[in-house]
Design a protein around this motif. Structure first.
Motif, PDB file in Angstrom:
ATOM      1  N   ALA A  48       0.845  -1.287  -0.043  1.00  0.00           N
ATOM      2  CA  ALA A  48       0.066   0.185   0.135  1.00  0.00           C
ATOM      3  C   ALA A  48       0.990   1.375   0.106  1.00  0.00           C
ATOM      4  O   ALA A  48       0.689   2.279  -0.861  1.00  0.00           O
ATOM      5  CB  ALA A  48      -0.779  -0.259   1.332  1.00  0.00           C
ATOM      6  N   ASP A  49       1.968   1.363   0.845  1.00  0.00           N
ATOM      7  CA  ASP A  49       2.803   2.343   0.821  1.00  0.00           C
ATOM      8  C   ASP A  49       3.418   2.628  -0.484  1.00  0.00           C
ATOM      9  O   ASP A  49       3.517   3.733  -1.038  1.00  0.00           O
ATOM     10  CB  ASP A  49       3.894   2.240   1.857  1.00  0.00           C
ATOM     11  N   ASP A  50       3.891   1.664  -1.409  1.00  0.00           N
ATOM     12  CA  ASP A  50       4.581   1.558  -2.352  1.00  0.00           C
ATOM     13  C   ASP A  50       3.421   2.220  -3.637  1.00  0.00           C
ATOM     14  O   ASP A  50       4.001   3.184  -4.418  1.00  0.00           O
ATOM     15  CB  ASP A  50       4.974   0.076  -2.860  1.00  0.00           C
ATOM     16  N   TRP A  51       2.202   1.771  -3.588  1.00  0.00           N
ATOM     17  CA  TRP A  51       1.218   2.534  -4.426  1.00  0.00           C
ATOM     18  C   TRP A  51       1.068   3.987  -3.995  1.00  0.00           C
ATOM     19  O   TRP A  51       0.907   4.888  -4.980  1.00  0.00           O
ATOM     20  CB  TRP A  51      -0.218   1.806  -4.239  1.00  0.00           C
ATOM     21  N   ALA A  52       0.977   4.393  -2.758  1.00  0.00           N
ATOM     22  CA  ALA A  52       0.804   5.610  -2.369  1.00  0.00           C
ATOM     23  C   ALA A  52       2.085   6.532  -2.675  1.00  0.00           C
ATOM     24  O   ALA A  52       1.980   7.709  -3.332  1.00  0.00           O
ATOM     25  CB  ALA A  52       0.772   5.832  -0.932  1.00  0.00           C
ATOM     26  N   ALA A  53       3.312   5.704  -2.892  1.00  0.00           N
ATOM     27  CA  ALA A  53       4.329   6.763  -3.453  1.00  0.00           C
ATOM     28  C   ALA A  53       4.459   7.011  -4.903  1.00  0.00           C
ATOM     29  O   ALA A  53       5.075   7.897  -5.256  1.00  0.00           O
ATOM     30  CB  ALA A  53       5.704   5.725  -3.063  1.00  0.00           C
ATOM     31  N   LEU A  54       3.475   6.281  -5.574  1.00  0.00           N
ATOM     32  CA  LEU A  54       3.379   6.431  -7.059  1.00  0.00           C
ATOM     33  C   LEU A  54       2.277   7.217  -7.380  1.00  0.00           C
ATOM     34  O   LEU A  54       1.995   7.710  -8.500  1.00  0.00           O
ATOM     35  CB  LEU A  54       3.052   5.138  -7.752  1.00  0.00           C
TER      36      LEU A  54
END
Length: 232
Positions: A48-54
């Protein structure tokens, strides 16, 4: 930034935790991340954090809230792996899809417009397949969704983009099961199926012993491209 928010169940039975990762800039689309049988653990939170970073609003609901709220297991620990397999027997897939619908509605309210995607792993992959057949989600991605071959009677309802990733050496989803999935879905222009040679179930785990970096990196890149194309 990440926080835990509450989403009300559609059946009025209560509310459940959703891990919510927010990007730095205002998001124009959201991605719902669906757990394996190990709960919203460190790997799912990182996804989830990785998608938010995108740049996406990312939401990871606690799918086991009705019987094992807050479950957080490590599949690399045999006892916790076994616990996950035991707990999953209590999961009602139909209620699970209702809960996903509640998160879709919550995501739309948080976005005030914009498209919604969903990605899930194992149990979550099956949830994503049924989300594609039962809801108006804009785009769906399932990683090694166990049990999809038994739910193909709903495949006629797939009307929006669906990407499925499978491992060719998956000891839970054998060649016969994958052949049934291909036979039912290959003719649907909305569906793309990718298979990865030499890897087993769980190859796209965020980290840990099950991850295969080469196959996972390829599948993750395809997933990013898929969402970029269909959630714009």
């Amino acid at each position: 930034m990440a926080e835990t928010i509450q989403v009300a169940a559609l059946d009025g039975s209560g509310s459940f935790d959703v891990y919510c990762a927010t990007p730095a800039a205002k998001p124009t689309a959201a991605i719902i991340v669906i757990q394996e049988i190990f709960g919203v653990n460190a790997g799912i939170r990182q996804k989830a954090d990785d998608w938010a970073a995108l740049g996406y609003l990312a939401l990871a609901p606690d799918m086991f809230w009705r019987f094992a709220p807050g479950l957080d297991l490590n599949p690399d620990i045999p006892e916790q792996m076994a616990e996950g397999f035991e707990i999953r027997t209590k999961f009602d897939i139909d209620k699970g899809i209702e809960d996903v619908e509640a998160v879709i509605r919550a995501a739309r309210a948080l976005l005030t417009g914009g498209k919604i995607g969903i990605v899930g792993f194992c149990l979550g992959g099956r949830v994503c397949f049924l989300t594609a057949t039962r809801t108006d989600i804009d785009a769906s991605v399932g990683f090694y969704g166990a049990g999809i071959d038994g739910m193909l009677g709903e495949s006629h309802a797939i009307a929006r983009p669906l990407l499925l990733h499978f491992a060719e050496q998956d000891h839970f989803i054998d060649a016969d099961a994958r052949a049934k999935i291909h036979a039912a879905l290959d003719g649907n222009a909305h569906v793309t199926i990718e298979e990865y040679a030499g890897v087993d179930h769980g190859f796209a785990d965020t980290f840990g012993k099950r991850r295969s970096d080469e196959a996972a990196s390829l599948a993750e890149a395809r997933t990013r491209e898929f969402f970029a194309a269909h959630l714009a």
